[in-house]
Design a protein around this motif. Structure first.
Motif, short mmCIF file in Angstrom:
data_model
loop_
_atom_site.label_atom_id
_atom_site.label_comp_id
_atom_site.label_asym_id
_atom_site.label_seq_id
_atom_site.Cartn_x
_atom_site.Cartn_y
_atom_site.Cartn_z
N GLY A 37 -6.04 -27.16 53.36
CA GLY A 37 -5.68 -26.19 52.33
C GLY A 37 -6.89 -25.72 51.54
O GLY A 37 -7.03 -24.53 51.25
N LEU A 40 -9.07 -23.47 54.02
CA LEU A 40 -8.45 -22.18 54.34
C LEU A 40 -8.36 -21.25 53.13
O LEU A 40 -8.25 -20.04 53.28
N SER A 41 -8.42 -21.80 51.94
CA SER A 41 -8.32 -20.97 50.73
C SER A 41 -9.69 -20.51 50.23
O SER A 41 -9.77 -19.85 49.20
N LYS A 48 -10.84 -16.70 55.88
CA LYS A 48 -9.75 -15.71 55.89
C LYS A 48 -9.20 -15.53 57.31
O LYS A 48 -7.99 -15.47 57.51
N ARG A 51 -7.24 -18.62 58.05
CA ARG A 51 -6.04 -18.65 57.20
C ARG A 51 -4.97 -17.73 57.78
O ARG A 51 -3.80 -18.11 57.89
N LEU A 73 3.85 -23.71 55.40
CA LEU A 73 3.01 -24.68 54.70
C LEU A 73 3.08 -26.08 55.29
O LEU A 73 2.47 -27.01 54.75
N LEU A 76 -0.11 -28.35 55.53
CA LEU A 76 -1.07 -27.74 54.61
C LEU A 76 -0.68 -28.10 53.19
O LEU A 76 0.49 -28.02 52.83
N LEU A 78 -1.40 -26.89 49.47
CA LEU A 78 -2.01 -25.80 48.73
C LEU A 78 -2.89 -26.33 47.60
O LEU A 78 -2.53 -27.30 46.93
N ARG A 84 -7.43 -19.63 44.67
CA ARG A 84 -7.25 -20.12 46.04
C ARG A 84 -5.79 -20.02 46.46
O ARG A 84 -5.48 -19.63 47.58
N ARG A 87 -4.97 -16.46 47.32
CA ARG A 87 -5.45 -16.07 48.65
C ARG A 87 -4.48 -16.52 49.73
O ARG A 87 -4.17 -15.78 50.66
N CYS A 88 -4.01 -17.75 49.61
CA CYS A 88 -3.08 -18.29 50.61
C CYS A 88 -1.75 -17.53 50.59
O CYS A 88 -1.22 -17.17 51.65
N SER A 91 -2.12 -14.02 52.07
CA SER A 91 -2.22 -14.06 53.54
C SER A 91 -0.87 -14.36 54.17
O SER A 91 -0.51 -13.76 55.19
#
Length: 133
Positions: A37, A40-41, A48, A51, A73, A76, A78, A84, A87-88, A91
Motif C-alpha cells: 500500500g 503503490l501510493s 502509478k 497501482r 483492496l 493491500l 491503505l 496517498r 491517489r489510491c 486510481s
C-alpha cells in the motif's frame, strides 16, 4: 524502498519487467500489505503504473462502491496519509469506470441484484463520470 526491491528482483531474474508480472508476484507471495500500500501510493510514474495495474487486475464490473473497495483492496493496506489515500482511491475509481465503459461497449454490463447495493450499469448511469465517483 519498494522500487529498489522490485528493480533488484527484475535484475536478478526473479520476475519479468512487465507491470502485470510484478503485480502477480506481489499478490502471489507473502508481501506485506502495508508495504504494498505504501509503495503503490507513491507519487512517481512506476508506482502509478503498478497501482493502476493492481486495481485493474481485479474484476470490478457489476460491483458497487463498497463491493469494489472490498475486492480491490484485498492484499493491500491503505496508507493513513490522505494524499496517498487519495491517489489510491482515484486510481481505483478510474479503473472501475474504465472497466464499466468497456463492458458497456461489449454489451456485457448488467445490473447486479441481491446485495442491496447499487451496482454496475445502474451505478454507472447514476454517477455519470469518474470524477463524480
Amino acid at each position: 524502498h519498494g522500487g529498489r526491491a522490485l528493480a533488484f528482483m527484475v535484475a536478478s531474474g526473479v520476475v519479468r519487467d512487465f507491470p502485470m508480472d510484478l503485480i502477480t508476484y506481489l499478490r502471489a507471495h507473502e508481501c506485506s500489505p502495508r508495504q504494498i500500500g505504501w509503495f503503490l501510493s507513491e507519487d512517481f510514474s512506476l508506482a502509478k503504473i503498478l497501482r493502476m495495474e493492481f486495481f485493474n487486475s481485479v474484476r470490478l464490473v457489476d460491483t458497487g462502491v463498497l463491493s469494489a473497495l472490498c475486492f480491490a483492496l484485498l492484499g493491500l493496506r491503505l496508507p493513513l496519509d490522505l494524499q496517498r489515500l487519495d491517489r489510491c482511491m482515484w486510481s481505483l475509481a478510474e479503473c472501475w469506470w474504465r472497466q464499466h465503459i468497456r463492458a458497456k461497449r461489449a454489451g456485457v454490463l448488467n445490473t447486479f441484484k441481491g446485495s442491496g447495493e447499487i451496482c454496475g450499469k445502474h451505478l454507472a448511469e447514476l454517477i455519470g463520470s469518474v470524477e463524480d465517483l
